[in-house]
Design a protein around this motif. Structure first.
Motif, PDB file in Angstrom:
ATOM      1  N   MET A 192     -13.120 -34.237  26.339  1.00  0.00           N
ATOM      2  CA  MET A 192     -12.507 -34.924  25.209  1.00  0.00           C
ATOM      3  C   MET A 192     -12.522 -34.046  23.966  1.00  0.00           C
ATOM      4  O   MET A 192     -11.524 -33.951  23.234  1.00  0.00           O
ATOM      5  N   ASP A 193     -13.645 -33.372  23.715  1.00  0.00           N
ATOM      6  CA  ASP A 193     -13.729 -32.496  22.544  1.00  0.00           C
ATOM      7  C   ASP A 193     -12.719 -31.360  22.644  1.00  0.00           C
ATOM      8  O   ASP A 193     -12.059 -31.005  21.656  1.00  0.00           O
ATOM      9  N   TRP A 194     -12.582 -30.787  23.858  1.00  0.00           N
ATOM     10  CA  TRP A 194     -11.640 -29.681  24.045  1.00  0.00           C
ATOM     11  C   TRP A 194     -10.203 -30.140  23.809  1.00  0.00           C
ATOM     12  O   TRP A 194      -9.420 -29.450  23.146  1.00  0.00           O
ATOM     13  N   ILE A 195      -9.858 -31.292  24.326  1.00  0.00           N
ATOM     14  CA  ILE A 195      -8.493 -31.788  24.165  1.00  0.00           C
ATOM     15  C   ILE A 195      -8.224 -32.130  22.708  1.00  0.00           C
ATOM     16  O   ILE A 195      -7.141 -31.842  22.178  1.00  0.00           O
ATOM     17  N   MET A 196      -9.188 -32.739  22.036  1.00  0.00           N
ATOM     18  CA  MET A 196      -8.995 -33.070  20.627  1.00  0.00           C
ATOM     19  C   MET A 196      -8.770 -31.804  19.805  1.00  0.00           C
ATOM     20  O   MET A 196      -7.934 -31.764  18.904  1.00  0.00           O
ATOM     21  N   GLU A 197      -9.513 -30.753  20.116  1.00  0.00           N
ATOM     22  CA  GLU A 197      -9.323 -29.482  19.412  1.00  0.00           C
ATOM     23  C   GLU A 197      -7.963 -28.884  19.729  1.00  0.00           C
ATOM     24  O   GLU A 197      -7.268 -28.363  18.847  1.00  0.00           O
ATOM     25  N   LEU A 198      -7.560 -28.979  20.994  1.00  0.00           N
ATOM     26  CA  LEU A 198      -6.266 -28.455  21.416  1.00  0.00           C
ATOM     27  C   LEU A 198      -5.121 -29.137  20.676  1.00  0.00           C
ATOM     28  O   LEU A 198      -4.255 -28.465  20.108  1.00  0.00           O
ATOM     29  N   VAL A 199      -5.112 -30.454  20.677  1.00  0.00           N
ATOM     30  CA  VAL A 199      -3.980 -31.166  20.079  1.00  0.00           C
ATOM     31  C   VAL A 199      -4.007 -31.063  18.562  1.00  0.00           C
ATOM     32  O   VAL A 199      -2.951 -31.016  17.911  1.00  0.00           O
ATOM     33  N   GLY A 200      -5.216 -31.012  17.979  1.00  0.00           N
ATOM     34  CA  GLY A 200      -5.300 -30.855  16.529  1.00  0.00           C
ATOM     35  C   GLY A 200      -4.708 -29.538  16.077  1.00  0.00           C
ATOM     36  O   GLY A 200      -4.025 -29.462  15.047  1.00  0.00           O
ATOM     37  N   GLY A 201      -4.928 -28.491  16.872  1.00  0.00           N
ATOM     38  CA  GLY A 201      -4.383 -27.188  16.545  1.00  0.00           C
ATOM     39  C   GLY A 201      -2.877 -27.112  16.697  1.00  0.00           C
ATOM     40  O   GLY A 201      -2.241 -26.184  16.184  1.00  0.00           O
ATOM     41  N   GLN A 202      -2.285 -28.089  17.375  1.00  0.00           N
ATOM     42  CA  GLN A 202      -0.833 -28.119  17.564  1.00  0.00           C
ATOM     43  C   GLN A 202      -0.155 -29.091  16.596  1.00  0.00           C
ATOM     44  O   GLN A 202       1.044 -29.340  16.706  1.00  0.00           O
ATOM     45  N   GLY A 203      -0.936 -29.635  15.689  1.00  0.00           N
ATOM     46  CA  GLY A 203      -0.362 -30.552  14.711  1.00  0.00           C
ATOM     47  C   GLY A 203      -0.162 -31.960  15.219  1.00  0.00           C
ATOM     48  O   GLY A 203       0.539 -32.752  14.592  1.00  0.00           O
ATOM     49  N   LEU A 204      -0.778 -32.299  16.359  1.00  0.00           N
ATOM     50  CA  LEU A 204      -0.683 -33.653  16.897  1.00  0.00           C
ATOM     51  C   LEU A 204      -1.844 -34.488  16.378  1.00  0.00           C
ATOM     52  O   LEU A 204      -2.935 -33.972  16.124  1.00  0.00           O
ATOM     53  N   ASP A 205      -1.628 -35.774  16.234  1.00  0.00           N
ATOM     54  CA  ASP A 205      -2.668 -36.678  15.773  1.00  0.00           C
ATOM     55  C   ASP A 205      -3.605 -36.989  16.943  1.00  0.00           C
ATOM     56  O   ASP A 205      -3.186 -37.621  17.919  1.00  0.00           O
ATOM     57  N   PRO A 206      -4.875 -36.569  16.866  1.00  0.00           N
ATOM     58  CA  PRO A 206      -5.791 -36.826  17.983  1.00  0.00           C
ATOM     59  C   PRO A 206      -5.902 -38.295  18.352  1.00  0.00           C
ATOM     60  O   PRO A 206      -6.124 -38.626  19.530  1.00  0.00           O
ATOM     61  N   ALA A 207      -5.724 -39.193  17.388  1.00  0.00           N
ATOM     62  CA  ALA A 207      -5.843 -40.629  17.681  1.00  0.00           C
ATOM     63  C   ALA A 207      -4.773 -41.088  18.666  1.00  0.00           C
ATOM     64  O   ALA A 207      -4.993 -42.018  19.444  1.00  0.00           O
ATOM     65  N   THR A 208      -3.618 -40.433  18.643  1.00  0.00           N
ATOM     66  CA  THR A 208      -2.547 -40.835  19.559  1.00  0.00           C
ATOM     67  C   THR A 208      -2.815 -40.358  20.981  1.00  0.00           C
ATOM     68  O   THR A 208      -2.199 -40.857  21.922  1.00  0.00           O
ATOM     69  N   VAL A 209      -3.724 -39.399  21.131  1.00  0.00           N
ATOM     70  CA  VAL A 209      -4.015 -38.815  22.428  1.00  0.00           C
ATOM     71  C   VAL A 209      -5.151 -39.552  23.144  1.00  0.00           C
ATOM     72  O   VAL A 209      -5.208 -39.581  24.377  1.00  0.00           O
ATOM     73  N   ARG A 210      -6.048 -40.172  22.392  1.00  0.00           N
ATOM     74  CA  ARG A 210      -7.279 -40.727  22.973  1.00  0.00           C
ATOM     75  C   ARG A 210      -7.031 -41.623  24.187  1.00  0.00           C
ATOM     76  O   ARG A 210      -7.783 -41.547  25.164  1.00  0.00           O
ATOM     77  N   PRO A 211      -5.999 -42.474  24.199  1.00  0.00           N
ATOM     78  CA  PRO A 211      -5.797 -43.302  25.398  1.00  0.00           C
ATOM     79  C   PRO A 211      -5.583 -42.504  26.676  1.00  0.00           C
ATOM     80  O   PRO A 211      -5.828 -43.010  27.767  1.00  0.00           O
ATOM     81  N   MET A 212      -5.156 -41.237  26.559  1.00  0.00           N
ATOM     82  CA  MET A 212      -4.893 -40.427  27.744  1.00  0.00           C
ATOM     83  C   MET A 212      -6.151 -39.778  28.300  1.00  0.00           C
ATOM     84  O   MET A 212      -6.174 -39.369  29.466  1.00  0.00           O
ATOM     85  N   ILE A 213      -7.189 -39.662  27.484  1.00  0.00           N
ATOM     86  CA  ILE A 213      -8.384 -38.946  27.936  1.00  0.00           C
ATOM     87  C   ILE A 213      -9.548 -39.896  28.180  1.00  0.00           C
ATOM     88  O   ILE A 213     -10.673 -39.454  28.409  1.00  0.00           O
ATOM     89  N   GLU A 214      -9.264 -41.184  28.151  1.00  0.00           N
ATOM     90  CA  GLU A 214     -10.256 -42.198  28.471  1.00  0.00           C
ATOM     91  C   GLU A 214      -9.824 -42.958  29.721  1.00  0.00           C
ATOM     92  O   GLU A 214      -8.664 -42.908  30.133  1.00  0.00           O
ATOM     93  N   VAL A 215     -10.779 -43.657  30.309  1.00  0.00           N
ATOM     94  CA  VAL A 215     -10.429 -44.707  31.255  1.00  0.00           C
ATOM     95  C   VAL A 215     -10.710 -46.038  30.583  1.00  0.00           C
ATOM     96  O   VAL A 215     -11.676 -46.173  29.839  1.00  0.00           O
ATOM     97  N   ARG A 216      -9.848 -46.996  30.825  1.00  0.00           N
ATOM     98  CA  ARG A 216      -9.948 -48.306  30.201  1.00  0.00           C
ATOM     99  C   ARG A 216      -9.749 -49.377  31.270  1.00  0.00           C
ATOM    100  O   ARG A 216      -9.026 -49.148  32.254  1.00  0.00           O
ATOM    101  N   PRO A 217     -10.354 -50.537  31.084  1.00  0.00           N
ATOM    102  CA  PRO A 217     -10.190 -51.591  32.084  1.00  0.00           C
ATOM    103  C   PRO A 217      -8.738 -51.914  32.388  1.00  0.00           C
ATOM    104  O   PRO A 217      -8.381 -52.165  33.546  1.00  0.00           O
ATOM    105  N   GLU A 218      -7.892 -51.872  31.356  1.00  0.00           N
ATOM    106  CA  GLU A 218      -6.492 -52.237  31.572  1.00  0.00           C
ATOM    107  C   GLU A 218      -5.763 -51.241  32.472  1.00  0.00           C
ATOM    108  O   GLU A 218      -4.754 -51.593  33.098  1.00  0.00           O
ATOM    109  N   TYR A 219      -6.247 -50.005  32.556  1.00  0.00           N
ATOM    110  CA  TYR A 219      -5.613 -49.041  33.448  1.00  0.00           C
ATOM    111  C   TYR A 219      -5.857 -49.421  34.909  1.00  0.00           C
ATOM    112  O   TYR A 219      -4.933 -49.423  35.730  1.00  0.00           O
ATOM    113  N   LEU A 220      -7.098 -49.732  35.223  1.00  0.00           N
ATOM    114  CA  LEU A 220      -7.400 -50.156  36.592  1.00  0.00           C
ATOM    115  C   LEU A 220      -6.706 -51.475  36.915  1.00  0.00           C
ATOM    116  O   LEU A 220      -6.198 -51.667  38.030  1.00  0.00           O
ATOM    117  N   GLU A 221      -6.650 -52.364  35.932  1.00  0.00           N
ATOM    118  CA  GLU A 221      -5.977 -53.642  36.160  1.00  0.00           C
ATOM    119  C   GLU A 221      -4.492 -53.447  36.412  1.00  0.00           C
ATOM    120  O   GLU A 221      -3.872 -54.225  37.148  1.00  0.00           O
TER     121      GLU A 221
END
Length: 253
Positions: free
Chosen positions: A187-216
Motif C-alpha cells: 500500500m505504501d509503495w502504491i501510494m508513493e507511485l500514484v502520488g508521484g504521477q499526480g493522482l489522488d491517493p484517496a481515489t486509489v485506496r479501494p483498489m489496494i484493499e479488500v472489502r466485504p462488499e468485494y467478496l459479496e
C-alpha cells in the motif's frame, strides 16, 4: 512469516461442519513469490512444497518470475487467460493515463466489484479454479497458490476452497479481510507511485484493499448466474462431487 511475501499464510485452523478443522501445513495462499529474498526462500523451501500454483497473467509472470523450491511442480492457472487487464493493479497504476481513466468518477470501487464478478463469472476463471480444486484434492501436497498481491484472485481461490470444506461464510470473510493487515508495504509503495504521477491517493485506496462488499459481489454474481454456491460448483466449475469429497477427506480432521 515471510517478510518479502507478507501475505503468505496457511489456510488451516478454520472450523468446518461437524466440528472438523482444516489441517495445517497442507494448503497455503500467498502474494508473489518473485520477490522472495534468500532468507525467506530458505524458509519456504523448508515447508516441503510439492506444488506452486501461479494465478497471474503472462504479463505478470514475465515481469516477476517465481522462485520455486526444489521438488515443487510449478503450475500456471491463469484465471484471466493472459489478459493484461483485470486484477493486475501494478500495471494499471503504473500507466497514468490508464489509471486516470479507471479511477475517474469514483471508478476504483466499481473496478474492484467488476473484478470480483469476473472471478466467478467467466469461463477462463471457472476452468482455472476448477483445476486448483482438483490439484488440492488429488495432487501432491503441500500446495501454495498465489497471484501478485494475494488478495483478489488468491482471495477468491481461498474463499472457494474454504467454502467447499464447509467453513462458514463469516470465517471465510475473516480470512479474506486478513490481507489488509499484511499488505502495508504494498500500500505504501502504491501510494508513493500514484502520488508521484499526480493522482489522488484517496481515489486509489479501494483498489489496494479488500472489502466485504468485494467478496459479496462474487457471491451475488454466483446467486444471479447459478442460483447459489452449489450451482456454481456443479454448473460453473463442473466439479465432480467425488472431488469435493476427496478434498474434504484430505484437508479436514
Amino acid at each position: 512469516m515471510l517478510g518479502t511475501a507478507p501475505n503468505f499464510r496457511d489456510l488451516a485452523g478454520s472450523t468446518a461442519g461437524g466440528g472438523a478443522r482444516v489441517r495445517r501445513g497442507l494448503l497455503y495462499r500467498a502474494d508473489s513469490l518473485a520477490r522472495l529474498d534468500d532468507d525467506d526462500f530458505t524458509i519456504l523451501s523448508g515447508l516441503g512444497l510439492r506444488q506452486v500454483v501461479d494465478l497471474r497473467t503472462v504479463f505478470e509472470r514475465e515481469r516477476g518470475v517465481d522462485r520455486v523450491p526444489d521438488g515443487a511442480e510449478y503450475v500456471v492457472l491463469d484465471v484471466q487467460r493472459n489478459h493484461s487487464t483485470g486484477a493486475d493493479l501494478a500495471a494499471i497504476l503504473s500507466d497514468p493515463d490508464r489509471a486516470r481513466a479507471v479511477l475517474a468518477d469514483d471508478g476504483a470501487e466499481r473496478f474492484m466489484l467488476e473484478v470480483n464478478r469476473m472471478l466467478v463469472g467467466t469461463r477462463d476463471a471457472c476452468a482455472a479454479y476448477r483445476k486448483l480444486v482438483e490439484r488440492a484434492a488429488y495432487g501432491p501436497l503441500p500446495l501454495v497458490f498465489h497471484c501478485s498481491a494475494g488478495k483478489d484472485r488468491t482471495g477468491w481461490g481461498a474463499a472457494l476452497l474454504l467454502g467447499l470444506l464447509g467453513v462458514p461464510k463469516d470465517d471465510v470473510l475473516e480470512d479474506y479481510l486478513a490481507s489488509n493487515a499484511r499488505l502495508g508495504g504494498l500500500m505504501d509503495w502504491i501510494m508513493e507511485l500514484v502520488g508521484g504521477q499526480g493522482l489522488d491517493p484517496a481515489t486509489v485506496r479501494p483498489m489496494i484493499e479488500v472489502r466485504p462488499e468485494y467478496l459479496e459481489a462474487a457471491y451475488a454474481e454466483i446467486d444471479s448466474v447459478y442460483g447459489g454456491f452449489d450451482g456454481y460448483v456443479a454448473e460453473g466449475l463442473r466439479l465432480d462431487p467425488a472431488t469435493v469429497d476427496a478434498l474434504r477427506e484430505r484437508l479436514l480432521h
